[in-house]
Design a protein around this motif. Structure first.
Motif, mmCIF file in Angstrom:
data_model
loop_
_atom_site.group_PDB
_atom_site.id
_atom_site.type_symbol
_atom_site.label_atom_id
_atom_site.label_comp_id
_atom_site.label_asym_id
_atom_site.label_seq_id
_atom_site.Cartn_x
_atom_site.Cartn_y
_atom_site.Cartn_z
ATOM 1 N N GLU A 142 1.046 -1.054 0.054
ATOM 2 C CA GLU A 142 0.036 -0.016 -0.032
ATOM 3 C C GLU A 142 0.891 1.302 0.130
ATOM 4 O OE1 GLU A 142 -4.280 0.945 0.768
ATOM 5 O OE2 GLU A 142 -3.415 -0.708 1.899
ATOM 6 N N ASP A 143 0.489 2.411 -0.825
ATOM 7 C CA ASP A 143 1.241 3.557 -0.788
ATOM 8 C C ASP A 143 2.464 3.572 -1.484
ATOM 9 O OD1 ASP A 143 -1.061 4.839 0.384
ATOM 10 O OD2 ASP A 143 -0.266 4.435 2.277
ATOM 11 N N VAL A 144 2.714 2.575 -2.339
ATOM 12 C CA VAL A 144 4.157 2.459 -2.947
ATOM 13 C C VAL A 144 4.345 3.436 -4.242
ATOM 14 C CG1 VAL A 144 3.841 0.591 -4.943
ATOM 15 C CG2 VAL A 144 6.065 0.626 -3.521
ATOM 16 N N GLY A 145 3.310 3.810 -4.576
ATOM 17 C CA GLY A 145 3.618 4.970 -5.725
ATOM 18 C C GLY A 145 2.979 4.473 -7.077
ATOM 19 N N GLY A 146 2.061 3.418 -7.191
ATOM 20 C CA GLY A 146 1.529 3.155 -8.396
ATOM 21 C C GLY A 146 2.553 1.856 -8.991
ATOM 22 N N ILE A 147 2.176 1.896 -10.168
ATOM 23 C CA ILE A 147 3.174 0.726 -11.068
ATOM 24 C C ILE A 147 4.603 0.996 -11.029
ATOM 25 C CG2 ILE A 147 3.387 -0.080 -13.497
ATOM 26 C CD1 ILE A 147 0.930 -1.263 -11.900
ATOM 27 N N GLY A 148 4.905 2.565 -11.195
ATOM 28 C CA GLY A 148 6.209 2.820 -11.186
ATOM 29 C C GLY A 148 6.908 2.680 -9.798
ATOM 30 N N GLY A 149 6.209 2.993 -9.004
ATOM 31 C CA GLY A 149 6.681 2.819 -7.570
ATOM 32 C C GLY A 149 6.965 1.470 -7.198
ATOM 33 N N PHE A 150 6.138 0.759 -7.592
ATOM 34 C CA PHE A 150 6.098 -0.996 -7.367
ATOM 35 C C PHE A 150 7.312 -1.415 -7.954
ATOM 36 C CE2 PHE A 150 4.138 -5.243 -8.119
ATOM 37 C CZ PHE A 150 4.608 -5.608 -6.828
ATOM 38 N N ALA A 151 7.469 -1.012 -9.356
ATOM 39 C CA ALA A 151 8.856 -1.315 -9.871
ATOM 40 C C ALA A 151 9.970 -0.933 -9.298
ATOM 41 C CB ALA A 151 8.834 -0.872 -11.357
ATOM 42 N N ASP A 152 9.993 0.474 -9.018
ATOM 43 C CA ASP A 152 11.205 0.732 -8.124
ATOM 44 C C ASP A 152 11.514 -0.018 -6.980
ATOM 45 O OD1 ASP A 152 11.611 2.598 -9.983
ATOM 46 O OD2 ASP A 152 10.656 4.278 -8.843
ATOM 47 N N TYR A 153 10.441 -0.413 -6.315
ATOM 48 C CA TYR A 153 10.381 -1.163 -4.983
ATOM 49 C C TYR A 153 11.101 -2.720 -5.408
ATOM 50 C CZ TYR A 153 8.693 -3.582 -0.712
ATOM 51 O OH TYR A 153 8.488 -4.218 0.433
ATOM 52 N N LYS A 154 10.390 -3.407 -6.308
ATOM 53 C CA LYS A 154 10.866 -4.375 -6.413
ATOM 54 C C LYS A 154 12.456 -4.348 -6.979
ATOM 55 C CE LYS A 154 7.997 -5.742 -9.416
ATOM 56 N NZ LYS A 154 7.192 -6.433 -10.519
ATOM 57 N N GLU A 155 12.817 -3.568 -7.717
ATOM 58 C CA GLU A 155 14.141 -3.550 -8.074
ATOM 59 C C GLU A 155 15.215 -3.196 -6.971
ATOM 60 O OE1 GLU A 155 16.910 -3.902 -10.688
ATOM 61 O OE2 GLU A 155 15.036 -4.195 -11.184
ATOM 62 N N ALA A 156 14.869 -2.331 -6.016
ATOM 63 C CA ALA A 156 15.433 -1.903 -4.797
ATOM 64 C C ALA A 156 15.748 -3.069 -3.979
ATOM 65 C CB ALA A 156 14.856 -0.945 -4.183
ATOM 66 N N MET A 157 14.709 -3.870 -3.767
ATOM 67 C CA MET A 157 14.635 -5.012 -2.645
ATOM 68 C C MET A 157 15.363 -6.163 -3.092
ATOM 69 S SD MET A 157 13.255 -3.577 -0.117
ATOM 70 C CE MET A 157 13.203 -4.644 1.015
ATOM 71 N N LYS A 158 15.789 -6.298 -4.495
ATOM 72 C CA LYS A 158 16.524 -7.353 -4.850
ATOM 73 C C LYS A 158 18.015 -7.312 -4.571
ATOM 74 C CE LYS A 158 13.836 -8.010 -9.359
ATOM 75 N NZ LYS A 158 14.010 -8.073 -10.728
ATOM 76 N N ASP A 159 18.308 -5.890 -4.281
ATOM 77 C CA ASP A 159 19.793 -5.456 -4.257
ATOM 78 C C ASP A 159 20.218 -4.731 -2.888
ATOM 79 O OD1 ASP A 159 22.350 -5.049 -4.463
ATOM 80 O OD2 ASP A 159 22.116 -3.816 -6.546
ATOM 81 N N LYS A 160 20.645 -5.448 -1.973
ATOM 82 C CA LYS A 160 21.043 -4.640 -0.700
ATOM 83 C C LYS A 160 22.044 -3.368 -0.813
ATOM 84 C CE LYS A 160 20.170 -8.427 2.407
ATOM 85 N NZ LYS A 160 20.514 -9.070 3.567
ATOM 86 N N SER A 161 22.656 -3.422 -2.158
ATOM 87 C CA SER A 161 23.435 -2.333 -2.371
ATOM 88 C C SER A 161 22.642 -0.976 -2.896
ATOM 89 C CB SER A 161 24.676 -2.781 -3.335
ATOM 90 O OG SER A 161 24.210 -3.066 -4.365
ATOM 91 N N ASN A 162 21.612 -1.308 -3.442
ATOM 92 C CA ASN A 162 20.723 -0.390 -4.117
ATOM 93 C C ASN A 162 20.572 0.768 -3.049
ATOM 94 O OD1 ASN A 162 18.205 1.130 -4.729
ATOM 95 N ND2 ASN A 162 18.028 -0.525 -6.337
ATOM 96 N N PRO A 163 20.597 2.144 -3.454
ATOM 97 C CA PRO A 163 20.545 3.154 -2.513
ATOM 98 C C PRO A 163 19.125 3.388 -1.898
ATOM 99 C CG PRO A 163 21.382 4.054 -4.698
ATOM 100 C CD PRO A 163 21.128 2.385 -4.648
ATOM 101 N N MET A 164 18.181 2.862 -2.450
ATOM 102 C CA MET A 164 16.791 2.740 -1.884
ATOM 103 C C MET A 164 16.485 1.536 -0.954
ATOM 104 S SD MET A 164 15.628 5.483 -2.810
ATOM 105 C CE MET A 164 13.888 5.508 -2.319
ATOM 106 N N TYR A 165 17.380 0.411 -1.080
ATOM 107 C CA TYR A 165 16.982 -0.730 -0.119
ATOM 108 C C TYR A 165 16.747 -0.592 1.177
ATOM 109 C CZ TYR A 165 17.508 -5.212 2.005
ATOM 110 O OH TYR A 165 17.180 -6.431 2.629
ATOM 111 N N GLU A 166 17.539 0.070 1.667
ATOM 112 C CA GLU A 166 17.212 0.430 3.435
ATOM 113 C C GLU A 166 16.277 1.187 3.831
ATOM 114 O OE1 GLU A 166 20.036 2.600 6.936
ATOM 115 O OE2 GLU A 166 20.890 1.498 5.142
ATOM 116 N N GLU A 167 15.845 2.104 2.765
ATOM 117 C CA GLU A 167 14.579 2.950 2.995
ATOM 118 C C GLU A 167 13.313 2.190 2.918
ATOM 119 O OE1 GLU A 167 12.387 6.830 1.260
ATOM 120 O OE2 GLU A 167 14.675 6.680 0.707
#
Length: 175
Positions: A142-167
């Motif tokens: 919920e509140d991930v930001g639509g389709i684009g936000g969901f894509a960003d979320y999935k990409e970030a959560m695959k890689d702990k070195s992604n700058p957005m992973y921790e957030e």
């Protein structure tokens, strides 16, 4: 994926009612996110919204709208609403002449769904409805930001070195 069950389920008598099997497809997701639910034919569209959001893992705190034929149904909290009261329309009304209807949830994130009527069966007195019986792929948080936000979320959560992973991890936990 694991079906979700909650205590708000409609426990009214189901005499003279059939069960509709509906497939809910979250449009724009890749791989496709979908759920299959069973609901009483006399359930209001308002309660159907709760059932859909429960199956998707959402909290039901955003506005939503059902569309079929030339009709729009949603919550009517005040005189400013431009649609019909979803508490007065039943699932059987929506699917009386339609094989599919549209469901829109969270106008900010813009989630759009196709709800497809798959069949009708007798009530099983041992079950409590609505019931999520199948599904595929994790639903967006919920509140991930639509389709684009969901894509960003999935990409970030695959890689702990992604700058957005921790957030994202602090916000929602692991994916």
């Amino acid at each position: 994926y694991k079906p979700v069950t909650k205590s708000w389920r409609n426990k009214s008598k189901n005499e003279g009612v059939s069960i509709y099997q509906l497939k809910i497809i979250l449009l724009g997701t890749e791989p496709q996110v979908w759920r299959r639910i069973e609901v009483p034919s006399n359930m209001s569209l308002n309660n159907l919204s709760w059932g859909i959001n429960d199956a998707m893992g959402w909290e039901s705190y955003h506005l939503y709208l059902f569309k079929f034929d030339e009709f729009e149904f949603g919550p009517t909290e005040d005189d400013l609403d431009e649609w019909e009261d979803d508490k007065k329309a039943k699932v059987r009304d929506a699917f009386s002449e339609n094989k599919s209807i549209k469901y829109f949830y969270d106008f900010g994130d813009g989630w759009q769904h196709d709800i497809i009527f798959e069949g009708e069966k007798a009530v099983d007195p041992k079950e409590q409805y609505p019931l999520c019986v199948d599904g595929k792929n994790n639903c967006p948080p919920e509140d991930v930001g639509g389709i684009g936000g969901f894509a960003d979320y999935k990409e970030a959560m695959k890689d702990k070195s992604n700058p957005m992973y921790e957030e994202f991890f602090e916000w929602r936990g692991s994916y």
